[in-house]
Design an enzyme around this catalytic site. Sequence first.
Site, PDB file in Angstrom:
ATOM      1  CD1 TRP A  23     -14.066  -4.704   5.166  1.00 25.34           C
ATOM      2  CD2 TRP A  23     -12.624  -4.316   6.833  1.00 25.34           C
ATOM      3  NE1 TRP A  23     -14.772  -4.487   6.325  1.00 25.34           N
ATOM      4  CE2 TRP A  23     -13.920  -4.249   7.364  1.00 25.34           C
ATOM      5  CE3 TRP A  23     -11.544  -4.106   7.708  1.00 25.34           C
ATOM      6  CZ2 TRP A  23     -14.172  -3.979   8.716  1.00 25.34           C
ATOM      7  CZ3 TRP A  23     -11.805  -3.845   9.045  1.00 25.34           C
ATOM      8  CH2 TRP A  23     -13.096  -3.783   9.538  1.00 25.34           C
ATOM      9  CG  ASP A  67     -10.705  -3.314  -2.961  1.00 17.57           C
ATOM     10  OD1 ASP A  67     -11.415  -2.297  -3.108  1.00 17.57           O
ATOM     11  OD2 ASP A  67     -10.536  -3.877  -1.863  1.00 17.57           O
ATOM     12  NE  ARG A  70     -11.528   1.943  -5.549  1.00 14.47           N
ATOM     13  CZ  ARG A  70     -11.624   2.478  -4.326  1.00 14.47           C
ATOM     14  NH1 ARG A  70     -11.616   1.699  -3.256  1.00 14.47           N
ATOM     15  NH2 ARG A  70     -11.746   3.778  -4.161  1.00 14.47           N
ATOM     16  CG  HIS A  82     -15.046   0.301  -3.558  1.00 15.53           C
ATOM     17  ND1 HIS A  82     -14.423  -0.912  -3.365  1.00 15.53           N
ATOM     18  CD2 HIS A  82     -15.227   0.415  -4.901  1.00 15.53           C
ATOM     19  CE1 HIS A  82     -14.217  -1.496  -4.548  1.00 15.53           C
ATOM     20  NE2 HIS A  82     -14.704  -0.710  -5.488  1.00 15.53           N
ATOM     21  CG  HIS A 138     -15.404  -5.557  -2.528  1.00 14.38           C
ATOM     22  ND1 HIS A 138     -14.145  -6.029  -2.221  1.00 14.38           N
ATOM     23  CD2 HIS A 138     -15.337  -4.206  -2.430  1.00 14.38           C
ATOM     24  CE1 HIS A 138     -13.350  -5.001  -1.952  1.00 14.38           C
ATOM     25  NE2 HIS A 138     -14.047  -3.883  -2.088  1.00 14.38           N
ATOM     26  CG  ASP A 142     -15.350  -2.045   0.662  1.00 14.56           C
ATOM     27  OD1 ASP A 142     -14.384  -2.609   1.218  1.00 14.56           O
ATOM     28  OD2 ASP A 142     -15.329  -1.678  -0.537  1.00 14.56           O
ATOM     29  CG  HIS A 148     -14.826   1.686   3.356  1.00 12.73           C
ATOM     30  ND1 HIS A 148     -14.775   1.422   2.018  1.00 12.73           N
ATOM     31  CD2 HIS A 148     -13.596   1.427   3.837  1.00 12.73           C
ATOM     32  CE1 HIS A 148     -13.566   1.006   1.693  1.00 12.73           C
ATOM     33  NE2 HIS A 148     -12.831   1.000   2.781  1.00 12.73           N
ATOM     34  CG  HIS A 171      -9.211   4.444   4.444  1.00 10.18           C
ATOM     35  ND1 HIS A 171     -10.531   4.792   4.426  1.00 10.18           N
ATOM     36  CD2 HIS A 171      -9.119   3.296   3.737  1.00 10.18           C
ATOM     37  CE1 HIS A 171     -11.216   3.910   3.722  1.00 10.18           C
ATOM     38  NE2 HIS A 171     -10.374   2.985   3.288  1.00 10.18           N
ATOM     39  CG  ASP A 175      -8.908  -0.353   4.241  1.00 11.59           C
ATOM     40  OD1 ASP A 175     -10.065  -0.392   4.675  1.00 11.59           O
ATOM     41  OD2 ASP A 175      -8.574   0.305   3.236  1.00 11.59           O
TER      42      ASP A 175
HETATM   43 ZN    ZN Z   1     -13.563  -1.851  -1.595  1.00 15.27          ZN
END
Ligand code: ZN
Length: 289
Positions: A23, A67, A70, A82, A138, A142, A148, A171, A175
């Site tokens: 997202w 996010d 990562r 995620h 988070h 997700d 996801h 995707h 998001d």
């Molecule tokens: Zn994420």
Amino acid sequence: MFAKFRFATILLLCLVPQLASAWGDLGHETIAWIAQSYVSSTTSSTIKGILNLTQSDYIANVSTWADTYRYTSGGRWSAPLHFIDANDNPPSSCSVDYSRDCGSTGCSISAIVNYTSILLDDDSSSTTKYDAMKFLIHFIGDLHQPLHDEALEVGGNDINVTYDGDHTNLHHIWDTEIVEQLADGASAESFAKNLTASIKAGAYGWDVDSWLVGTTLNDTMSSALTWAKEANGYVCSDVLSAGVDAVEQGNLNGSYYKAHFDVARVQIARAGYRLGAWLNLIFTGKTAV
Ligand SMILES: [Zn+2]
Ligand SMILES: *[C@@H]1O[C@H](CO)[C@@H](O)[C@H](O)[C@H]1NC(C)=O
Ligand SMILES: *[C@@H]1O[C@H](CO)[C@@H](O)[C@H](O)[C@H]1NC(C)=O
Ligand SMILES: *[C@@H]1O[C@H](CO)[C@@H](O)[C@H](O)[C@H]1NC(C)=O
Ligand SMILES: *[C@@H]1O[C@H](CO)[C@@H](O)[C@H](O)[C@H]1NC(C)=O
Ligand SMILES: *[C@@H]1O[C@H](CO)[C@@H](O)[C@H](O)[C@H]1NC(C)=O
Ligand SMILES: *[C@@H]1O[C@H](CO)[C@@H](O)[C@H](O)[C@H]1NC(C)=O
Ligand SMILES: *[C@@H]1O[C@H](CO)[C@@H](O)[C@H](O)[C@H]1NC(C)=O
């Protein structure tokens, strides 16, 4: 030198949102603000203590950190957490199977289990709890984004689509673009106010009482799996209901948006409501305020 540095900075600013696949910020921050409406005062002060934050946006403030992390060299290990790569066959059949899909490096479900148990454990150090809190906030978000919970074409990242004339991927529009069109320029905080009022009013046919069925700390894995299966079901019923070829044609901001935006809306509402309830369970033992 200065000009070069500025150019690099601008380049980075342009790249980060494209790389960040979850997202988007608006989705995560909206989920956080909804959750904030549902946490008890004990839960709220415990979270603020763990995060060492006193500000009113204390959950939204940390909701997108994972996010960014990562994509750092030290945080690369967390990328598989995620999502869960459901190896199903949409649109004809959707399913999530933990042992088939989670993978040896972990997934969103193992992460929710792990970070919940760290927060429940009085012996966890404060730095461990700090990261666990940010991850949990988070990853529960997700988990509610249908793509996801899907392996096909890297969760739709490899399905090229057009949205409002922009070339992007399936995707990414789930998001970000669909959520932004839905919020219609509102901030995360005011979009969340609208959705929280909608939850309280039982708007759009939402059966809110059913949203916490199966949610229990006695079996954190089955709770998270229930949420993942529900989100994954939308890959068959909505996201890819007409197949991959169909979404590759035309601008998806028109009739595709109209046909499916309610999935994004209910999933953001559910994620926020469940995140609030889950945090209450962890810190007070009860889902409700
Ligand atoms: Zn994420
Ligand atoms: C908490 O945050 C304040 C600043 O807001 C800082 O001065 C303090 O050192 C922080 N405490 C810890 C334990 O990190
Ligand atoms: C979170 O809050 C801190 C201040 O406590 C601020 O410096 C930071 O920019 C905020 N981050 C986000 C993403 O809102
Ligand atoms: C749980 O999280 C900690 C901290 O991120 C990590 O070191 C550990 O490997 C995780 N354990 C599992 C089983 O995922
Ligand atoms: C999708 O778009 C990328 C560029 O954005 C391109 O490299 C790739 O070949 C495209 N894939 C398909 C299947 O058209
Ligand atoms: C979708 O995007 C196209 C191209 O930008 C635009 O012309 C059209 O008005 C948009 N449709 C809707 C319903 O927003
Ligand atoms: C939320 O926003 C939508 C779209 O603007 C509006 O139709 C709806 O009435 C709002 N709901 C609440 C409860 O404010
Ligand atoms: C969870 O376990 C406790 C203790 O074993 C039990 O009292 C409680 O009813 C269980 N709750 C749920 C929702 O299963």
